[in-house]
Motif scaffolding. Structure first.
Motif, PDB file in Angstrom:
ATOM      1  N   ARG A  24     -61.547  14.029  12.525  1.00  0.00           N
ATOM      2  CA  ARG A  24     -60.267  13.835  13.199  1.00  0.00           C
ATOM      3  C   ARG A  24     -60.258  12.460  13.850  1.00  0.00           C
ATOM      4  O   ARG A  24     -61.262  11.966  14.316  1.00  0.00           O
ATOM      5  CB  ARG A  24     -60.047  14.886  14.290  1.00  0.00           C
ATOM      6  CG  ARG A  24     -59.694  16.265  13.788  1.00  0.00           C
ATOM      7  CD  ARG A  24     -59.590  17.203  14.974  1.00  0.00           C
ATOM      8  NE  ARG A  24     -59.164  18.520  14.546  1.00  0.00           N
ATOM      9  CZ  ARG A  24     -57.896  18.918  14.539  1.00  0.00           C
ATOM     10  NH1 ARG A  24     -56.943  18.111  14.926  1.00  0.00           N
ATOM     11  NH2 ARG A  24     -57.587  20.131  14.148  1.00  0.00           N
ATOM     12  N   ASN A  25     -59.116  11.879  13.880  1.00  0.00           N
ATOM     13  CA  ASN A  25     -58.907  10.686  14.678  1.00  0.00           C
ATOM     14  C   ASN A  25     -57.442  10.679  15.067  1.00  0.00           C
ATOM     15  O   ASN A  25     -56.631  11.379  14.452  1.00  0.00           O
ATOM     16  CB  ASN A  25     -59.273   9.414  13.895  1.00  0.00           C
ATOM     17  CG  ASN A  25     -59.775   8.330  14.833  1.00  0.00           C
ATOM     18  OD1 ASN A  25     -59.342   8.250  15.981  1.00  0.00           O
ATOM     19  ND2 ASN A  25     -60.687   7.506  14.351  1.00  0.00           N
ATOM     20  N   SER A  26     -57.096   9.940  16.088  1.00  0.00           N
ATOM     21  CA  SER A  26     -55.707   9.943  16.532  1.00  0.00           C
ATOM     22  C   SER A  26     -55.298   8.573  17.025  1.00  0.00           C
ATOM     23  O   SER A  26     -56.126   7.783  17.481  1.00  0.00           O
ATOM     24  CB  SER A  26     -55.487  10.988  17.632  1.00  0.00           C
ATOM     25  OG  SER A  26     -56.300  10.712  18.758  1.00  0.00           O
ATOM     26  N   HIS A  27     -54.020   8.317  16.919  1.00  0.00           N
ATOM     27  CA  HIS A  27     -53.440   7.026  17.277  1.00  0.00           C
ATOM     28  C   HIS A  27     -52.100   7.266  17.958  1.00  0.00           C
ATOM     29  O   HIS A  27     -51.293   8.071  17.473  1.00  0.00           O
ATOM     30  CB  HIS A  27     -53.214   6.154  16.029  1.00  0.00           C
ATOM     31  CG  HIS A  27     -54.458   5.898  15.237  1.00  0.00           C
ATOM     32  ND1 HIS A  27     -55.169   4.728  15.336  1.00  0.00           N
ATOM     33  CD2 HIS A  27     -55.129   6.675  14.338  1.00  0.00           C
ATOM     34  CE1 HIS A  27     -56.213   4.779  14.524  1.00  0.00           C
ATOM     35  NE2 HIS A  27     -56.211   5.958  13.912  1.00  0.00           N
ATOM     36  N   ILE A  28     -51.865   6.579  19.055  1.00  0.00           N
ATOM     37  CA  ILE A  28     -50.548   6.606  19.682  1.00  0.00           C
ATOM     38  C   ILE A  28     -49.654   5.609  18.960  1.00  0.00           C
ATOM     39  O   ILE A  28     -50.041   4.455  18.736  1.00  0.00           O
ATOM     40  CB  ILE A  28     -50.627   6.240  21.175  1.00  0.00           C
ATOM     41  CG1 ILE A  28     -51.490   7.260  21.925  1.00  0.00           C
ATOM     42  CG2 ILE A  28     -49.235   6.181  21.788  1.00  0.00           C
ATOM     43  CD1 ILE A  28     -50.911   8.652  21.954  1.00  0.00           C
ATOM     44  N   ILE A  29     -48.455   6.045  18.548  1.00  0.00           N
ATOM     45  CA  ILE A  29     -47.541   5.156  17.838  1.00  0.00           C
ATOM     46  C   ILE A  29     -46.972   4.120  18.804  1.00  0.00           C
ATOM     47  O   ILE A  29     -46.384   4.466  19.826  1.00  0.00           O
ATOM     48  CB  ILE A  29     -46.399   5.956  17.175  1.00  0.00           C
ATOM     49  CG1 ILE A  29     -46.969   7.018  16.218  1.00  0.00           C
ATOM     50  CG2 ILE A  29     -45.446   5.022  16.437  1.00  0.00           C
ATOM     51  CD1 ILE A  29     -47.889   6.470  15.152  1.00  0.00           C
ATOM     52  N   GLN A  87     -56.393  13.948   9.855  1.00  0.00           N
ATOM     53  CA  GLN A  87     -57.386  14.921   9.429  1.00  0.00           C
ATOM     54  C   GLN A  87     -57.752  14.609   7.986  1.00  0.00           C
ATOM     55  O   GLN A  87     -56.885  14.604   7.112  1.00  0.00           O
ATOM     56  CB  GLN A  87     -56.843  16.345   9.529  1.00  0.00           C
ATOM     57  CG  GLN A  87     -56.471  16.770  10.941  1.00  0.00           C
ATOM     58  CD  GLN A  87     -55.881  18.163  10.984  1.00  0.00           C
ATOM     59  OE1 GLN A  87     -55.324  18.640  10.001  1.00  0.00           O
ATOM     60  NE2 GLN A  87     -55.988  18.823  12.126  1.00  0.00           N
ATOM     61  N   ALA A  88     -59.032  14.367   7.744  1.00  0.00           N
ATOM     62  CA  ALA A  88     -59.474  13.967   6.406  1.00  0.00           C
ATOM     63  C   ALA A  88     -60.544  14.912   5.897  1.00  0.00           C
ATOM     64  O   ALA A  88     -61.317  15.482   6.664  1.00  0.00           O
ATOM     65  CB  ALA A  88     -60.004  12.537   6.427  1.00  0.00           C
ATOM     66  N   ARG A  89     -60.586  15.051   4.570  1.00  0.00           N
ATOM     67  CA  ARG A  89     -61.581  15.895   3.921  1.00  0.00           C
ATOM     68  C   ARG A  89     -62.159  15.150   2.718  1.00  0.00           C
ATOM     69  O   ARG A  89     -61.436  14.451   2.011  1.00  0.00           O
ATOM     70  CB  ARG A  89     -60.966  17.214   3.447  1.00  0.00           C
ATOM     71  CG  ARG A  89     -60.327  18.051   4.539  1.00  0.00           C
ATOM     72  CD  ARG A  89     -59.840  19.379   3.990  1.00  0.00           C
ATOM     73  NE  ARG A  89     -60.944  20.227   3.595  1.00  0.00           N
ATOM     74  CZ  ARG A  89     -61.551  21.093   4.430  1.00  0.00           C
ATOM     75  NH1 ARG A  89     -61.154  21.198   5.678  1.00  0.00           N
ATOM     76  NH2 ARG A  89     -62.554  21.840   4.014  1.00  0.00           N
ATOM     77  N   PHE A  95     -61.162  11.731  -1.571  1.00  0.00           N
ATOM     78  CA  PHE A  95     -60.792  11.552  -0.164  1.00  0.00           C
ATOM     79  C   PHE A  95     -59.337  11.964   0.005  1.00  0.00           C
ATOM     80  O   PHE A  95     -58.455  11.452  -0.684  1.00  0.00           O
ATOM     81  CB  PHE A  95     -60.975  10.090   0.246  1.00  0.00           C
ATOM     82  CG  PHE A  95     -60.554   9.805   1.659  1.00  0.00           C
ATOM     83  CD1 PHE A  95     -61.247  10.322   2.729  1.00  0.00           C
ATOM     84  CD2 PHE A  95     -59.457   9.002   1.915  1.00  0.00           C
ATOM     85  CE1 PHE A  95     -60.863  10.053   4.041  1.00  0.00           C
ATOM     86  CE2 PHE A  95     -59.058   8.721   3.215  1.00  0.00           C
ATOM     87  CZ  PHE A  95     -59.766   9.247   4.281  1.00  0.00           C
ATOM     88  N   ALA A  96     -59.089  12.891   0.915  1.00  0.00           N
ATOM     89  CA  ALA A  96     -57.734  13.346   1.193  1.00  0.00           C
ATOM     90  C   ALA A  96     -57.531  13.365   2.698  1.00  0.00           C
ATOM     91  O   ALA A  96     -58.433  13.726   3.457  1.00  0.00           O
ATOM     92  CB  ALA A  96     -57.493  14.734   0.618  1.00  0.00           C
ATOM     93  N   VAL A  97     -56.356  12.973   3.137  1.00  0.00           N
ATOM     94  CA  VAL A  97     -56.085  12.916   4.566  1.00  0.00           C
ATOM     95  C   VAL A  97     -54.631  13.297   4.801  1.00  0.00           C
ATOM     96  O   VAL A  97     -53.768  13.079   3.946  1.00  0.00           O
ATOM     97  CB  VAL A  97     -56.374  11.499   5.132  1.00  0.00           C
ATOM     98  CG1 VAL A  97     -55.471  10.454   4.496  1.00  0.00           C
ATOM     99  CG2 VAL A  97     -56.243  11.464   6.646  1.00  0.00           C
ATOM    100  N   ARG A  98     -54.377  13.896   5.952  1.00  0.00           N
ATOM    101  CA  ARG A  98     -53.002  14.149   6.351  1.00  0.00           C
ATOM    102  C   ARG A  98     -52.834  13.709   7.794  1.00  0.00           C
ATOM    103  O   ARG A  98     -53.771  13.730   8.596  1.00  0.00           O
ATOM    104  CB  ARG A  98     -52.619  15.610   6.181  1.00  0.00           C
ATOM    105  CG  ARG A  98     -53.395  16.592   7.037  1.00  0.00           C
ATOM    106  CD  ARG A  98     -52.889  18.000   6.795  1.00  0.00           C
ATOM    107  NE  ARG A  98     -53.561  18.970   7.654  1.00  0.00           N
ATOM    108  CZ  ARG A  98     -53.215  20.251   7.749  1.00  0.00           C
ATOM    109  NH1 ARG A  98     -52.192  20.704   7.026  1.00  0.00           N
ATOM    110  NH2 ARG A  98     -53.863  21.062   8.551  1.00  0.00           N
TER     111      ARG A  98
END
Length: 265
Positions: A24-29, A87-89, A95-98
């Motif tokens: 997981r990683n996150s970013h503020i827009i 979220q990546a798998r 490699f897939a991410v959403r």
């Protein structure tokens, strides 16, 4: 801690809580990441992906029989101030991410090695430009950032609307209250351009629907195809804080159909 350290600590905590096969990683827009319609400009997603998953986004050059395929679907817009969780798998081998914001899936993207898809037919109506690759557009390996590749084609599209179609984005956004967000990308990346290289850009019209438009974008150098993308955008209008699709104006749709490639691939 300063604000950046707090954000990084939160991101690490989210990553530590994830299962071994999911990160997981996150970013503020931020304001610099949104476009004239108030939603994230899609190349900015690729910047955030490269920041979160640099190894997976370091695309290799094509081999004799395979290229890097990037397939993305954009479902909901992310907006200023929202936290975008990635979220990546990789447990499937690819490699897939959403990306998720405000509880909704904003986009889904996959990167894999696959055979190259055929190019569309030679198109006398293609809108063409040239661009020089500068150092600020590239990474430490002198190869162009993936996000900058998509910026090139996004700029090509904007110039095409202005110079060829006579419908500038300023009119589209400010006067008509409309926009043309990207809903899908399907790219074959043979090789990313390098610092100092001059590239040839070409845009072709592949399909025209009631409210959607499929374009073919090619980036080439000295006759060698570097990146080929099929991109679908949809005409929408901002209404009640949301986006709803609208028909392409009749006069514009007529111009688009005049530029269709001779046959579909």
């Amino acid at each position: 801690m300063n604000l950046r350290e707090v954000s990084e600590h939160q991101d690490r905590s989210a990553s530590d809580a994830a299962s071994p096969d999911a990160w997981r990683n996150s970013h503020i827009i931020r304001f610099s990441q949104i476009d004239g319609a108030g939603i994230v400009f899609y190349p900015r997603y690729f910047e955030m992906l490269a920041d979160s998953f640099p190894q997976q986004c370091a695309l290799p050059d094509a081999t004799a029989d395979q290229v890097t395929r990037i397939q993305a679907t954009f479902r909901q817009p992310a907006r200023l101030g929202e936290r975008l969780v990635l979220q990546a798998r990789t447990d499937t081998g690819d490699f897939a991410v959403r990306g998720i914001a405000a509880g909704d899936v904003c986009f889904e993207l996959g990167i894999s090695q696959q055979p190259a898809t055929p190019a569309w037919p030679a198109d006398a109506n293609a809108f063409v430009r040239q661009a020089e690759i500068h150092e600020w557009m590239t990474g430490a390996d002198s190869r162009m950032h993936l996000s900058r590749c998509y910026e090139l084609t996004a700029t090509l599209m904007e110039e095409w609307f202005n110079a060829e179609l006579g419908y500038p984005f300023a009119t589209l956004h400010a006067t008509d209250g409309a926009s043309v967000p990207t809903v899908s990308l399907d790219s074959d990346v043979h090789r990313r351009p390098v610092n100092g290289e001059t590239v040839h850009l070409a845009l072709s019209v592949l399909q025209v629907g009631r409210s959607s438009l499929q374009m073919g974008m090619q980036v080439s150098s000295q006759g060698q195809l570097l990146v080929q993308t099929r991109q679908v955008v949809v005409f929408v209008r901002n209404e009640n804080g949301g986006l709803s699709s609208v028909a392409i104006p009749a006069a514009l749709a007529g111009k688009l159909r005049e530029q269709l490639v001779p046959q579909q691939v």
